[in-house]
Scaffold this motif. Sequence first.
Motif, mmCIF file in Angstrom:
data_model
loop_
_atom_site.group_PDB
_atom_site.id
_atom_site.type_symbol
_atom_site.label_atom_id
_atom_site.label_comp_id
_atom_site.label_asym_id
_atom_site.label_seq_id
_atom_site.Cartn_x
_atom_site.Cartn_y
_atom_site.Cartn_z
ATOM 1 N N LEU A 7 0.851 -1.273 -0.012
ATOM 2 C CA LEU A 7 -0.033 -0.018 0.006
ATOM 3 C C LEU A 7 0.904 1.177 -0.183
ATOM 4 O O LEU A 7 2.090 1.172 0.497
ATOM 5 N N GLN A 8 0.262 2.188 -0.561
ATOM 6 C CA GLN A 8 0.997 3.563 -0.768
ATOM 7 C C GLN A 8 1.200 4.083 0.853
ATOM 8 O O GLN A 8 0.207 4.112 1.500
ATOM 9 N N ASP A 12 5.438 11.126 3.714
ATOM 10 C CA ASP A 12 6.895 11.034 4.306
ATOM 11 C C ASP A 12 6.679 11.017 5.902
ATOM 12 O O ASP A 12 6.654 12.061 6.574
ATOM 13 N N SER A 13 6.753 9.763 6.506
ATOM 14 C CA SER A 13 6.680 9.598 7.763
ATOM 15 C C SER A 13 8.099 9.562 8.507
ATOM 16 O O SER A 13 8.206 9.918 9.814
ATOM 17 N N PHE A 60 0.271 11.139 0.150
ATOM 18 C CA PHE A 60 0.335 10.430 -1.168
ATOM 19 C C PHE A 60 -0.888 9.215 -1.274
ATOM 20 O O PHE A 60 -0.921 8.521 -2.027
ATOM 21 N N ALA A 61 -1.805 9.116 -0.157
ATOM 22 C CA ALA A 61 -2.889 8.246 -0.096
ATOM 23 C C ALA A 61 -3.872 8.989 0.710
ATOM 24 O O ALA A 61 -3.608 9.952 1.608
ATOM 25 N N ASP A 67 -4.346 4.388 9.940
ATOM 26 C CA ASP A 67 -4.030 4.813 11.505
ATOM 27 C C ASP A 67 -2.776 5.629 11.565
ATOM 28 O O ASP A 67 -2.826 6.518 12.490
ATOM 29 N N ASP A 68 -2.047 5.495 10.944
ATOM 30 C CA ASP A 68 -0.659 6.265 10.825
ATOM 31 C C ASP A 68 -0.431 6.296 9.327
ATOM 32 O O ASP A 68 -0.921 6.168 8.344
ATOM 33 N N ALA A 69 0.947 6.742 9.141
ATOM 34 C CA ALA A 69 1.199 6.952 7.814
ATOM 35 C C ALA A 69 1.627 5.734 6.911
ATOM 36 O O ALA A 69 1.912 5.796 5.786
ATOM 37 N N ILE A 70 1.841 4.454 7.776
ATOM 38 C CA ILE A 70 2.178 3.371 7.062
ATOM 39 C C ILE A 70 0.713 2.149 7.275
ATOM 40 O O ILE A 70 0.444 1.685 6.152
ATOM 41 N N HIS A 71 0.009 2.060 8.235
ATOM 42 C CA HIS A 71 -0.727 0.929 8.545
ATOM 43 C C HIS A 71 -2.471 1.583 8.323
ATOM 44 O O HIS A 71 -2.668 2.430 8.875
#
Length: 177
Positions: A7-8, A12-13, A60-61, A67-71
Amino acid sequence: VLLVPPLQLVADSGEWPDPTIINDELPPYVVMTGDEAKATVVDLQDLFQPSDDDVLQGYFANPELYDDAIHPNDRGYELMAEVITETIRGLPYQPTSTPTITSSPSSTPTTPAPSYSPSTAAPSYRPSYSPTPVPTMQPTVTWSPTPVPSLEPSSPHPTFTAYPTHAPSTAPPSSPS
């Protein structure tokens, strides 16, 4: 086999040196690998596309699905599950193996009836089971007094030990005897 490109990242975290690796460069490689392996690729990128306002804010998404910048959050995972479930349901059934019958069934038993007489077989040299001892929970503590250090030197004069060096010898070579 299902392959799912990553996933995108939302923004930028700081967790990744360069988010474009995950967002732009890696997904085509996953698709290419799926094509070569004849696997089904489930592209979830469209589910997480940011709105124009999100893009203007540097996302970017879609940040509402993370929940955060990744998950992803619960709603993001629900959307993923829906798409993956529909993809699996749309795949043709492919059995992994076809059973083959090698002989016709018989009513005669293939194993002998059990015998209750003493065995005449040679003894087995297989190791027998021995249970592992259970460790105790009480630690064993041993104590021995340490000598009190003295402030007095152990010797009035320090001693030096000469160690051989690896420098070449200056002595003339000895003749063989």
